[in-house]
Design an enzyme around this catalytic site. Structure first.
Site, PDB file in Angstrom:
ATOM      1  N   GLY A  34       0.812  -1.204   0.000  1.00  0.00           N
ATOM      2  CA  GLY A  34       0.000   0.000   0.000  1.00  0.00           C
ATOM      3  C   GLY A  34       0.850   1.261   0.000  1.00  0.00           C
ATOM      4  N   ARG A  35       0.174   2.408  -0.061  1.00  0.00           N
ATOM      5  CA  ARG A  35       0.899   3.675  -0.118  1.00  0.00           C
ATOM      6  C   ARG A  35       1.772   3.877   1.115  1.00  0.00           C
ATOM      7  NH1 ARG A  35      -4.230   4.922  -2.244  1.00  0.00           N
ATOM      8  NH2 ARG A  35      -4.985   5.390  -0.138  1.00  0.00           N
ATOM      9  N   MET A  36       1.211   3.645   2.298  1.00  0.00           N
ATOM     10  CA  MET A  36       1.998   3.817   3.512  1.00  0.00           C
ATOM     11  C   MET A  36       2.937   2.650   3.736  1.00  0.00           C
ATOM     12  SD  MET A  36       1.719   6.649   5.165  1.00  0.00           S
ATOM     13  CE  MET A  36       2.220   6.201   6.828  1.00  0.00           C
ATOM     14  N   GLY A  88      -0.991   1.820  12.378  1.00  0.00           N
ATOM     15  CA  GLY A  88      -1.325   3.079  11.728  1.00  0.00           C
ATOM     16  C   GLY A  88      -2.689   3.019  11.078  1.00  0.00           C
ATOM     17  N   THR A  89      -3.283   1.842  11.063  1.00  0.00           N
ATOM     18  CA  THR A  89      -4.615   1.649  10.483  1.00  0.00           C
ATOM     19  C   THR A  89      -5.666   2.235  11.416  1.00  0.00           C
ATOM     20  OG1 THR A  89      -3.814  -0.434   9.559  1.00  0.00           O
ATOM     21  CG2 THR A  89      -6.196  -0.061   9.540  1.00  0.00           C
ATOM     22  N   PHE A  97       1.417   9.706  12.470  1.00  0.00           N
ATOM     23  CA  PHE A  97       2.821   9.520  12.826  1.00  0.00           C
ATOM     24  C   PHE A  97       3.662  10.756  12.563  1.00  0.00           C
ATOM     25  CE2 PHE A  97       1.482   5.128  12.661  1.00  0.00           C
ATOM     26  CZ  PHE A  97       2.201   4.545  13.694  1.00  0.00           C
ATOM     27  N   HIS A 134      -8.208  15.290   3.420  1.00  0.00           N
ATOM     28  CA  HIS A 134      -7.425  14.145   2.976  1.00  0.00           C
ATOM     29  C   HIS A 134      -7.761  13.794   1.534  1.00  0.00           C
ATOM     30  CE1 HIS A 134      -6.772  13.605   7.309  1.00  0.00           C
ATOM     31  NE2 HIS A 134      -5.792  12.784   7.002  1.00  0.00           N
ATOM     32  N   LYS A 170      -9.080   7.778   1.106  1.00  0.00           N
ATOM     33  CA  LYS A 170      -9.038   7.462   2.537  1.00  0.00           C
ATOM     34  C   LYS A 170     -10.304   6.714   2.939  1.00  0.00           C
ATOM     35  CE  LYS A 170      -8.342   9.586   7.079  1.00  0.00           C
ATOM     36  NZ  LYS A 170      -7.420   8.517   7.487  1.00  0.00           N
ATOM     37  N   GLY A 184      -8.778   9.726  12.038  1.00  0.00           N
ATOM     38  CA  GLY A 184      -8.412   9.396  13.407  1.00  0.00           C
ATOM     39  C   GLY A 184      -7.704  10.546  14.101  1.00  0.00           C
TER      40      GLY A 184
END
Length: 263
Positions: A11-13, A97-98, A126, A153, A157, A163
């Site tokens: 994924g992107r992250m 981070g999810t 983060f 965003h 997303k 969050g």
């Protein structure tokens, strides 16, 4: 050497996390999970060149091959709770981070972590700048209780509000010493005034081109105070992720918010 497994590695992250860890001397990528690219070489998928690490389709498969010290999870709200339970029940530390975990689910995971002597962090954001924005927002809220949040965003997303916005609202609500003034506006279009969380109005914008941005607007008598943070590239999250991979090894417990690792 801290051995890290990335869940959601394509994924992107996840891809950014892989590239960042490969550049660290004390962190090592020991495995990668992503059902969509299982069977492929991790390095080829993230653009660093073949490195001999084959992406697998599940955490169970990855743990059977090589049990890590830390799992970094950037997957989906649909699977994060089950992912975290599996990792912690195996006595492995986790960085999450999810988004999507409820307060009740975080409490359950905290109990599992304690029973299996594992540590964990759930971080809505983060970025060190975003964490400082939240801390500043809580400080301002003591003196200026009238506040709204606008978070912006990209349109891929999963969730709204973010969050980060929800955690910011929680910190503002906890810090207020006075109640905000009554909002007398009547909506002619339902939802036009945004949504309430912990008594704080949040507006979510989703458009192509954005990465992660947040404004916290405070209104007073004859004055306004605006705090804003912009993440222009996902690289902005990587120093926080790298720090978390190290801190989770020695910070006991299962905690919510990267600020717990800054103190």
């Amino acid at each position: 050497m801290i051995h890290v497994l990335i869940n959601g590695a394509s994924g992107r992250m996840g891809s950014e996390v892989v590239r960042s860890i490969l550049g660290e001397d004390d962190l090592d990528v020991c495995g990668a999970v992503d059902p969509g690219t299982a069977g492929h070489d991790l390095g080829e998928i993230v653009g660093t060149g073949a490195n001999g690490i084959t992406i697998v389709s599940s955490l169970q498969e990855a743990f059977a091959v090589n049990k890590p010290d830390v799992v970094v999870d950037f997957t989906s709200p649909k699977v994060i709770f089950d992912n975290a339970k599996f990792v912690l029940e195996n006595g492995v530390n986790i960085i999450i981070g999810t988004t999507g975990l409820t307060a009740e689910q975080r409490d359950i995971l905290s109990d599992i972590a304690d029973r299996h002597h594992a540590n964990g962090l759930v971080a809505p954001n983060f970025s060190l700048g975003a964490v400082l924005l939240m801390k500043l927002s809580a400080e301002v809220a003591k003196y200026m209780p009238n506040v709204e949040i606008i978070e912006l965003h990209h349109n891929k997303k999963y969730d709204a509000p973010s969050g980060t916005a929800k955690l910011t609202a929680e910190k503002i609500a906890d810090a207020r010493v006075e109640e905000p003034e009554e909002d007398l506006t009547k909506e002619s279009l339902p939802g036009a005034r945004g949504g309430k969380y912990k008594g704080v109005t949040i507006h979510s914008v989703r458009l192509p081109g954005y990465v992660a941005h947040q404004e916290v607007l405070f209104g007073g008598y004859g004055e306004l105070l605006t705090l804003r943070h912009d993440s222009l590239d996902r690289k902005s999250f990587m120093p926080g992720v790298m720090m978390a991979c190290r801190k989770v090894m020695t910070t006991d417990g299962f905690v919510y918010g990267l600020e717990n690792y800054l103190e």
